[in-house]
Design a protein around this motif. Sequence first.
Motif, mmCIF file in Angstrom:
data_model
loop_
_atom_site.group_PDB
_atom_site.id
_atom_site.type_symbol
_atom_site.label_atom_id
_atom_site.label_comp_id
_atom_site.label_asym_id
_atom_site.label_seq_id
_atom_site.Cartn_x
_atom_site.Cartn_y
_atom_site.Cartn_z
ATOM 1 N N ARG A 85 141.884 46.623 40.098
ATOM 2 C CA ARG A 85 140.789 45.573 40.742
ATOM 3 C C ARG A 85 140.133 44.959 39.498
ATOM 4 O O ARG A 85 140.943 44.491 38.694
ATOM 5 C CB ARG A 85 139.813 46.564 41.416
ATOM 6 C CG ARG A 85 140.262 47.344 42.703
ATOM 7 C CD ARG A 85 139.317 47.739 43.484
ATOM 8 N NE ARG A 85 138.470 48.444 42.930
ATOM 9 C CZ ARG A 85 138.161 49.792 42.895
ATOM 10 N NH1 ARG A 85 139.145 50.430 43.384
ATOM 11 N NH2 ARG A 85 137.065 50.250 42.463
ATOM 12 N N ASP A 86 138.834 44.942 39.365
ATOM 13 C CA ASP A 86 138.188 44.322 38.268
ATOM 14 C C ASP A 86 137.667 45.135 37.157
ATOM 15 O O ASP A 86 137.086 44.750 36.130
ATOM 16 C CB ASP A 86 136.984 43.585 38.872
ATOM 17 C CG ASP A 86 137.245 42.507 39.863
ATOM 18 O OD1 ASP A 86 138.397 41.761 39.575
ATOM 19 O OD2 ASP A 86 136.489 41.987 40.900
ATOM 20 N N THR A 142 149.233 39.998 25.600
ATOM 21 C CA THR A 142 148.636 38.636 25.265
ATOM 22 C C THR A 142 148.976 37.872 26.517
ATOM 23 O O THR A 142 148.583 36.847 26.707
ATOM 24 C CB THR A 142 149.298 37.796 24.239
ATOM 25 O OG1 THR A 142 150.564 37.564 24.384
ATOM 26 C CG2 THR A 142 148.877 38.584 22.865
ATOM 27 N N ARG A 143 149.471 38.493 27.597
ATOM 28 C CA ARG A 143 149.894 37.800 28.862
ATOM 29 C C ARG A 143 148.556 37.749 29.650
ATOM 30 O O ARG A 143 147.511 38.707 29.818
ATOM 31 C CB ARG A 143 150.867 38.614 29.572
ATOM 32 C CG ARG A 143 152.162 38.777 28.986
ATOM 33 C CD ARG A 143 153.315 39.311 29.610
ATOM 34 N NE ARG A 143 153.568 38.616 30.945
ATOM 35 C CZ ARG A 143 154.988 38.593 31.102
ATOM 36 N NH1 ARG A 143 155.930 38.846 30.569
ATOM 37 N NH2 ARG A 143 155.117 37.791 32.326
ATOM 38 N N ASN A 144 148.394 36.808 30.534
ATOM 39 C CA ASN A 144 147.470 36.766 31.431
ATOM 40 C C ASN A 144 147.829 36.694 33.012
ATOM 41 O O ASN A 144 147.088 36.039 33.774
ATOM 42 C CB ASN A 144 146.529 35.492 31.107
ATOM 43 C CG ASN A 144 147.006 34.162 30.919
ATOM 44 O OD1 ASN A 144 148.341 34.223 31.425
ATOM 45 N ND2 ASN A 144 146.680 33.160 30.492
ATOM 46 N N ASP A 145 148.773 37.037 33.211
ATOM 47 C CA ASP A 145 149.509 36.735 34.448
ATOM 48 C C ASP A 145 149.878 38.152 35.179
ATOM 49 O O ASP A 145 150.870 38.232 36.310
ATOM 50 C CB ASP A 145 151.022 35.895 34.266
ATOM 51 C CG ASP A 145 151.900 36.561 33.556
ATOM 52 O OD1 ASP A 145 151.561 37.335 32.774
ATOM 53 O OD2 ASP A 145 153.251 36.008 33.704
ATOM 54 N N LEU A 146 149.349 39.160 34.727
ATOM 55 C CA LEU A 146 149.838 40.567 35.250
ATOM 56 C C LEU A 146 148.731 40.607 36.496
ATOM 57 O O LEU A 146 147.607 40.359 36.640
ATOM 58 C CB LEU A 146 149.507 41.597 34.258
ATOM 59 C CG LEU A 146 150.597 41.063 32.925
ATOM 60 C CD1 LEU A 146 150.286 42.330 31.872
ATOM 61 C CD2 LEU A 146 152.338 41.256 33.485
ATOM 62 N N PRO A 147 149.133 41.584 37.213
ATOM 63 C CA PRO A 147 148.430 41.951 38.492
ATOM 64 C C PRO A 147 147.532 42.840 38.250
ATOM 65 O O PRO A 147 147.339 43.645 37.174
ATOM 66 C CB PRO A 147 149.614 42.568 39.679
ATOM 67 C CG PRO A 147 150.699 43.097 38.457
ATOM 68 C CD PRO A 147 150.920 41.898 37.407
ATOM 69 N N LYS A 148 146.395 43.014 39.020
ATOM 70 C CA LYS A 148 145.479 44.159 39.056
ATOM 71 C C LYS A 148 145.498 45.121 40.041
ATOM 72 O O LYS A 148 144.837 46.101 39.866
ATOM 73 C CB LYS A 148 143.919 43.315 39.062
ATOM 74 C CG LYS A 148 143.642 42.185 38.155
ATOM 75 C CD LYS A 148 142.290 41.434 38.218
ATOM 76 C CE LYS A 148 142.169 40.601 37.101
ATOM 77 N NZ LYS A 148 140.682 40.095 37.399
#
Length: 228
Positions: free
Chosen positions: A111-112, A79-85
């Motif tokens: 990436r995306d 549920t996190r939205n702060d993780l790297p791509k």
Amino acid sequence: MSTSIARTLALAAWLGVHAALAAAPADGPASESIVLFDGKTLDGWKKTPFYGADAVDVRVADGAIVLPLGKSMSGVTTTRNDLPKVDYELSYEAMRTEGVDFFAAATFPVRDGFLTLVNGGWGGNVTGLSSIDGADASENQTTTGYKYKDDTWYRFRVRVTADAVRCWIDDKEVVKVDVKDRQLGTRIQVRASQPLGFCTWETAGAVRKAAIRRLTPAEVAENHVEAP
């Protein structure tokens, strides 16, 4: 303050600064890990809404996330939205407790887009990444065989940069693939695991010690893979 005392203090300060610089890695300090699972609760996770998942009791037991046998799937999604791509390493341990298929397939961002490291899919025979240029783990260059035993913990590491993905099981490298300018996407069956999650297929498993850390510049450079 006397001249001799002032010179002594200045020398001490100079030595302290240079000692600190000498102790620091040349490419900067490694970042601390982001702990994704605390070993006690499902904080930061939700049960993945696969078809039929309402009847599945995803829970924490003995320091691990328990993924019961599903019909056909069970799983958890962050549920996190702060993780790297990009420029990160995902690490976790997983164990198969029942069944013969994948027991903790990890979906993660690149990436995306997204990829899934399938561990023992297609009846336990295939480990690899799904999907690259539309080809899943059973039919692209990452396809590899790896024999898993029940009730045995395996250590996984997935290293992601903008141009490459590399994966290890118990420190044995099993995937090394160039992903630059390639289409990356999960199979529709596991899409609910995005952006990051673990899932099973007609199999029960467990996951523990899940964490992410950012790569150092040197590690990013080391992750380079030559295009085929």
